[in-house]
Design a protein around this motif. Structure first.
Motif, short mmCIF file in Angstrom:
data_model
loop_
_atom_site.label_atom_id
_atom_site.label_comp_id
_atom_site.label_asym_id
_atom_site.label_seq_id
_atom_site.Cartn_x
_atom_site.Cartn_y
_atom_site.Cartn_z
N TRP A 1 0.69 -1.17 0.01
CA TRP A 1 0.04 0.06 -0.13
C TRP A 1 0.84 1.26 0.20
O TRP A 1 0.33 2.39 -0.54
CB TRP A 1 -1.00 -0.20 1.26
CG TRP A 1 -2.01 -1.06 1.09
CD1 TRP A 1 -2.17 -2.15 1.85
CD2 TRP A 1 -2.82 -1.47 -0.05
NE1 TRP A 1 -3.01 -3.06 1.36
CE2 TRP A 1 -3.38 -2.58 0.25
CE3 TRP A 1 -3.25 -0.85 -1.23
CZ2 TRP A 1 -4.45 -3.19 -0.73
CZ3 TRP A 1 -3.99 -1.63 -2.08
CH2 TRP A 1 -4.73 -2.53 -1.72
N TYR B 1 1.75 1.99 -3.64
CA TYR B 1 0.65 2.59 -4.42
C TYR B 1 0.52 4.08 -3.98
O TYR B 1 0.22 4.80 -4.69
CB TYR B 1 -0.72 1.91 -4.04
CG TYR B 1 -1.18 0.65 -4.82
CD1 TYR B 1 -1.73 0.93 -6.13
CD2 TYR B 1 -1.11 -0.66 -4.36
CE1 TYR B 1 -2.14 -0.27 -6.92
CE2 TYR B 1 -1.51 -1.68 -5.16
CZ TYR B 1 -2.01 -1.57 -6.31
OH TYR B 1 -2.46 -2.59 -6.99
N SER C 1 -8.40 6.40 4.25
CA SER C 1 -8.83 6.16 2.61
C SER C 1 -7.79 4.91 2.36
O SER C 1 -8.38 3.89 1.67
CB SER C 1 -8.57 7.14 1.61
OG SER C 1 -7.22 7.75 1.72
N LEU D 1 -9.12 1.44 1.00
CA LEU D 1 -8.74 0.75 0.06
C LEU D 1 -8.35 -0.78 0.27
O LEU D 1 -8.76 -1.75 -0.24
CB LEU D 1 -7.84 1.36 -0.82
CG LEU D 1 -7.00 0.87 -1.84
CD1 LEU D 1 -7.99 0.70 -2.89
CD2 LEU D 1 -5.75 1.52 -2.22
N VAL E 1 -12.32 -2.35 -0.28
CA VAL E 1 -12.05 -2.56 -1.86
C VAL E 1 -11.36 -3.55 -2.51
O VAL E 1 -11.65 -3.95 -3.62
CB VAL E 1 -11.59 -1.09 -2.47
CG1 VAL E 1 -11.50 -1.00 -3.90
CG2 VAL E 1 -12.51 -0.16 -2.09
N THR E 2 -10.40 -4.29 -1.46
CA THR E 2 -9.44 -5.27 -2.25
C THR E 2 -10.04 -6.54 -1.46
O THR E 2 -10.10 -6.74 -0.39
CB THR E 2 -8.16 -4.83 -1.75
OG1 THR E 2 -7.75 -3.60 -2.06
CG2 THR E 2 -7.28 -5.81 -2.52
N PHE F 1 -9.20 -5.79 -7.12
CA PHE F 1 -10.07 -4.78 -6.52
C PHE F 1 -11.62 -5.03 -7.19
O PHE F 1 -11.98 -5.34 -8.04
CB PHE F 1 -9.69 -3.28 -6.96
CG PHE F 1 -8.47 -2.85 -6.68
CD1 PHE F 1 -8.10 -3.05 -5.39
CD2 PHE F 1 -7.65 -2.25 -7.73
CE1 PHE F 1 -6.93 -2.48 -5.06
CE2 PHE F 1 -6.41 -1.86 -7.36
CZ PHE F 1 -5.78 -2.06 -5.99
N LEU G 1 -14.01 2.59 -4.84
CA LEU G 1 -13.07 2.47 -5.39
C LEU G 1 -12.95 3.98 -6.17
O LEU G 1 -12.13 4.65 -6.15
CB LEU G 1 -12.57 1.25 -6.51
CG LEU G 1 -11.31 1.54 -7.11
CD1 LEU G 1 -10.15 1.61 -6.34
CD2 LEU G 1 -11.15 0.22 -8.13
N LEU H 1 -12.53 6.90 -3.77
CA LEU H 1 -11.27 7.12 -3.08
C LEU H 1 -10.24 7.61 -4.10
O LEU H 1 -9.57 8.62 -3.51
CB LEU H 1 -10.61 5.66 -2.76
CG LEU H 1 -11.28 5.04 -1.34
CD1 LEU H 1 -10.72 3.45 -1.10
CD2 LEU H 1 -11.06 5.86 -0.30
#
Length: 469
Positions: A137, A140, A155, A159, A163-164, A251, A257, A260
């Protein structure tokens, strides 16, 4: 005194000391992630500093070797970095492809190329200098998404947790198989280092037996494809055949998503940098290659010319005229810089300048006119009369005569509009007047533009122009 302390001492001689103090404190006390791809606009806001002075300070710090300048091509959809370059010359003329958005983009310097600053490893080594060591992360956050994506710790947690479905840190040459339970959603299997993606459209009746899918990551870019699967179990096999590690992430492409990665904050654009006086002065060699053509969709040009300068030399003599012209140039250049503009070049007694926004050019023009009145009053003369023309539109940033310059019809029109002035009028075009901030500015100052039809040399059709009396 250490080398770094000596560099900061030199920096205080060329940049705002208040900004330098904030930068020095950041280098000494900031977290690693705060020193990677610094968003100067956000930095100045958080420290209550002037944006232009902050940009100038970071540019001078890069010249001294405290920071490294980065030019990052961004995806306008997801805000991901599609290409990271150490110089503007490295920008490719062809498309940059975003696998996550399945779209290709040409580098648009208006808002698709960010300029950021990373601390030099000789000053302080941070984790981003070794991106292969960053956790998924952090990779990212620090390497894939740009400084314009407004990621908070909250956030990033959303994620990772909401979201993952899964993520892996996959060393080169290794293979892993993930057993997933596919929901009836649109799924994206994305890898940010090789920049590869596969879309999975999950629809239909659920299945009981595991479905099989395999993805191989290589050094070659691959088009983003979509496969159709059913809800239920999936054996997803991931093979890393690239020369680097891979960070495949799965994702759910739902509203969370998009929300974010859709939260953005302003960042320093390449267009703004090209119209920054400090950059033009300090990084002349880092502008463009001789064969580069960077398209800019909107830039404001201001041209000036000193009326009757030849007669002035005859009337007052070379020495007095030279002093007058030099004083006029000094006033104009100081005004351009202070109004967020940059001088492209001077031609005889004329100046060509650029501004990011038309209202800055209007304010500069009004200040120039007032400055000439003041100079004339101080010297007991009426010799300094500056003609001014302003136009806004698309253009090409190019290299001409070893200088970063601009080319196109917008430039031609701006130069011709300036020639319409016979005294100290300012002539502007419709696109400039139509800018909401310009209309508001003129209304505040009770200035009523006079509309004219003008035939401009080299322009086929007559144009509507406006005189600022």
């Amino acid at each position: 005194m250490s080398d770094t302390q000596a560099q900061f001492s030199v920096l205080k001689q060329t940049a705002d000391p208040k900004v330098v103090d904030a930068i020095e404190q950041l280098v000494a006390q900031g977290g690693d992630h705060e020193l990677n791809r610094i968003n100067v606009i956000d930095f100045s806001k958080r420290h209550d500093l002037d944006e232009e002075r902050s940009i100038s300070a970071f540019l001078h710090s890069a010249r001294l070797g405290l920071f490294d300048l980065g030019w990052n091509v961004l995806c306008p959809g997801c805000g991901g970095v599609l290409g990271a370059h150490s110089t503007l010359k490295a920008l490719k003329p062809d498309d940059y492809h975003c696998a996550l958005c399945a779209c290709g983009y040409k580098p648009n310097v208006d808002d698709q190329v960010e300029v950021s600053f990373t601390v030099n490893p000789r000053v302080r080594r941070i984790a981003a200098h070794d991106p292969d060591t960053l956790p998924v992360w952090e990779y990212y956050k620090q390497m894939y998404w740009s400084s314009g994506v407004d990621f908070t710790e909250e956030s990033v947690a959303t994620l990772a947790n909401e979201v993952t479905l899964e993520t892996r840190d996959l060393p080169r040459g290794e293979t892993t198989t993930i057993l997933l339970q596919l929901p009836q959603q649109f799924i994206i299997v994305f890898e940010p280092i090789t920049h590869a993606a596969l879309f999975i459209d999950v629809q239909g009746e659920p299945v009981g037996e595991p479905q099989e899918l395999s993805i191989a990551y290589t050094n070659e870019p691959a088009p983003t494809k979509t496969v159709n699967l059913r809800p239920g179990p999936l054996n997803l096999t991931l093979k890393n055949q690239a020369s680097t590690r891979a960070l495949p992430s799965i994702f759910i492409a739902a509203e969370a998503l998009h929300h974010l990665i859709g939260k953005r904050k302003p960042f320093l654009t390449a267009k703004r940098m090209l119209s920054n006086q400090t950059f033009r002065d300090v990084f002349k060699a880092d502008n463009l290659n001789i064969d580069q053509r960077l398209q800019i969709t909107s830039l404001t040009f201001l041209f000036t010319d000193l009326k009757g300068s030849t007669a002035l030399y005859e009337r007052v003599g070379d020495l007095a005229a030279f002093d007058l012209v030099r004083a006029h140039f000094h006033a104009l250049l100081e005004i351009i810089s202070s109004e967020k503009g940059a001088v492209v070049k001077t031609i005889g007694d004329a100046v060509m300048a650029t501004f990011i926004r038309p209202e800055h050019a209007i304010v500069a023009g009004l200040r120039m006119r007032a400055a000439m009145d003041k100079l004339n009053e101080q010297r007991g003369t009426t010799d300094l009369i500056v003609k001014i023309g302003i136009h806004e539109g698309p253009c090409l940033a190019v290299m001409l005569n070893e200088r970063q310059d601009y080319f196109g019809q917008t430039v031609n029109i701006a130069a011709r509009v300036q020639s319409l002035s016979t005294a100290q009028e300012i002539h502007i075009t419709g696109p400039v007047l139509d800018a909401p901030a310009v209309a508001e500015l003129l209304e505040q100052r009770a200035i009523r533009p006079i509309q004219k039809q003008a035939a401009l040399r080299g322009i086929a059709d007559k144009m509507v122009v406006y005189e600022i009396p």
